[in-house]
Write a protein that holds these residues in place. Structure first.
Motif, PDB file in Angstrom:
ATOM      1  N   CYS A 285      -0.638  21.851 -21.932  1.00 48.80           N
ATOM      2  CA  CYS A 285      -1.433  22.431 -20.321  1.00 48.80           C
ATOM      3  C   CYS A 285      -2.102  20.775 -20.003  1.00 48.80           C
ATOM      4  O   CYS A 285      -3.495  20.478 -20.777  1.00 48.80           O
ATOM      5  N   HIS A 288      -5.855  21.495 -21.033  1.00 44.15           N
ATOM      6  CA  HIS A 288      -6.510  21.681 -22.180  1.00 44.15           C
ATOM      7  C   HIS A 288      -7.793  20.678 -22.953  1.00 44.15           C
ATOM      8  O   HIS A 288      -8.717  21.146 -23.897  1.00 44.15           O
ATOM      9  N   CYS A 291     -10.606  22.788 -21.703  1.00 37.41           N
ATOM     10  CA  CYS A 291     -10.293  24.398 -22.483  1.00 37.41           C
ATOM     11  C   CYS A 291     -11.289  25.157 -23.195  1.00 37.41           C
ATOM     12  O   CYS A 291     -11.748  24.427 -24.077  1.00 37.41           O
ATOM     13  N   LEU A 294     -10.242  26.983 -26.552  1.00 35.84           N
ATOM     14  CA  LEU A 294      -9.933  25.504 -27.669  1.00 35.84           C
ATOM     15  C   LEU A 294     -10.903  25.111 -28.230  1.00 35.84           C
ATOM     16  O   LEU A 294     -11.213  25.455 -28.660  1.00 35.84           O
ATOM     17  N   GLU A 303      -3.063  26.157 -30.779  1.00 25.90           N
ATOM     18  CA  GLU A 303      -3.705  24.819 -30.270  1.00 25.90           C
ATOM     19  C   GLU A 303      -2.716  23.460 -29.971  1.00 25.90           C
ATOM     20  O   GLU A 303      -2.023  22.816 -29.099  1.00 25.90           O
ATOM     21  N   CYS A 306      -0.942  23.880 -26.868  1.00 28.71           N
ATOM     22  CA  CYS A 306      -1.877  23.940 -25.426  1.00 28.71           C
ATOM     23  C   CYS A 306      -1.730  22.075 -25.209  1.00 28.71           C
ATOM     24  O   CYS A 306      -1.437  21.115 -24.172  1.00 28.71           O
ATOM     25  N   CYS A 324      -1.112  30.217 -18.231  1.00 26.81           N
ATOM     26  CA  CYS A 324      -1.641  29.575 -20.188  1.00 26.81           C
ATOM     27  C   CYS A 324      -0.985  30.206 -21.476  1.00 26.81           C
ATOM     28  O   CYS A 324      -0.565  31.007 -21.793  1.00 26.81           O
ATOM     29  N   HIS A 325      -0.849  28.882 -21.921  1.00 31.36           N
ATOM     30  CA  HIS A 325       0.124  29.146 -23.995  1.00 31.36           C
ATOM     31  C   HIS A 325      -1.063  30.354 -24.596  1.00 31.36           C
ATOM     32  O   HIS A 325      -0.093  30.818 -24.963  1.00 31.36           O
TER      33      HIS A 325
END
Length: 334
Positions: A285, A288, A291, A294, A303, A306, A324-325
């Motif tokens: 992502c 990330h 983020c 995270l 994680e 991401c 978004c994961h």
């Protein structure tokens, strides 16, 4: 001025734009964008500087040729020859960010508005004179009585008046869609409200579709039917404005909203760092590294995804979507 007839649908499909420097790395300004804009609606395209908003707007209006993907007009791919672009640009008009720079200082208001009519040969293909068409366009943009401004020059106008002259120049061609790049960013708060009210009025009375490019989520909240949020060349969240901004899902959208004064229900989030260099897009992502989820450990379960697993491009769908994961993981467990 008469309202447009059948309406128009402008669609981006998997648009990508890359800029290569001599001997240097390739900058990926746009990396797979799907978007639909229709007559009769206002769509806000929001995000920080460097997110790709203006590149997407320029590509939609034919000012930038995509490296990959297509722009379609009522289902037909846009051609880039002059004979294709000329009629298209009559139907889709772009309003640039800086009215002072966009208006020729040597042209009167009358000539600035009449320029498009002359370029497209419309001044003599109407039952109204050129003067009547210019006056109608200025009136539609809220400049009344229009004749008082005919012989004025840009330096004699206020910032709000200059912005309205730009809008009048677009309206003179009776377009079906307007693409406005940060249309009120340089204006005082009271004038901003007037210009936004004008865009709403044009949508209601003329059936115009408007794509508003902005970093201001408060603006999007006030006038947009739909909102698309961009980050580093990708749309990361999109849908009806009341859902995207009323119930934001992506950590990036939530962070942007948290510092909007009108919205007090979110805890303020300060994003660390700037939007990454488009020549060095992070893996996984692309958000990330910044983020908040995270950083706080809220996304610990995903994680690895991401940091390593790229997200698919959001399609141009009607409903609320989010790339978004963490969000996708939460949805999968519901």
């Amino acid at each position: 001025m008469s309202a447009p007839g059948s309406g128009l649908t402008l669609e981006a499909r998997d648009l990508a734009v890359e800029f290569a420097s001599r001997g240097g790395p390739v900058a990926i300004a746009l990396d797979g964008a799907d978007l639909v804009l229709r007559s009769g609606e206002i769509l806000a395209l929001v995000g920080e500087s460097g997110s790709g908003k203006t590149t997407l707007a320029r590509t939609l209006t034919g000012l930038q040729r995509p490296t990959r993907g297509t722009v379609t007009v009522d289902g037909t791919p846009l051609g880039y020859r002059t004979r294709d672009l000329k009629p298209f640009r009559r139907r889709v008009q772009m309003i640039l960010q800086d009215p002072a720079g966009a208006l020729n200082p040597r042209h009167t208001v009358y000539d600035s508005v009449a320029e498009g009519l002359r370029l497209h040969g419309l001044a003599h293909r109407s039952d109204r004179t050129e003067e009547q068409q210019v006056a109608d366009a200025l009136s539609a943009a809220g400049l009344r009585p229009p004749e008082r401004l005919f012989l004025r020059y840009p330096h004699e106008l206020s910032g709000g008046q200059r912005q309205r002259v730009l809008i009048a120049g677009a309206l003179a061609l009776q377009p079906e869609l307007l693409v406005a790049d940060e249309p009120v960013s340089s204006l005082d708060a009271s004038i901003r409200g007037e210009i936004l009210a004008l865009l709403l009025k044009l949508r209601a009375e003329l059936g115009l579709g408007v794509l508003v490019v902005t970093h201001d989520l408060g603006l999007a909240w006030n006038i947009a039917d739909r909102t698309a949020v961009m980050y580093l060349g990708r749309i990361v969240e999109s849908g009806p404005t009341e859902e995207v901004l009323g119930n934001p899902q992506h950590p990036y959208t939530r962070a942007l909203l948290s510092v909007v004064p009108e919205i007090e229900r979110l805890e303020p989030v300060v994003l660390e760092g700037e939007v990454p260099d488009p020549t060095r897009i992070p893996g996984g992502c692309r958000f990330h590294p910044r983020c908040p989820a995270l950083a706080s450990g809220a996304a610990a379960a995903v994680e690895d995804a991401c940091r390593t697993l790229p997200l698919t491009v959001l399609p141009a769908a009607e409903g609320h979507q989010c790339a978004c994961h963490l969000v996708q993981s939460q949805e999968a467990t519901v």
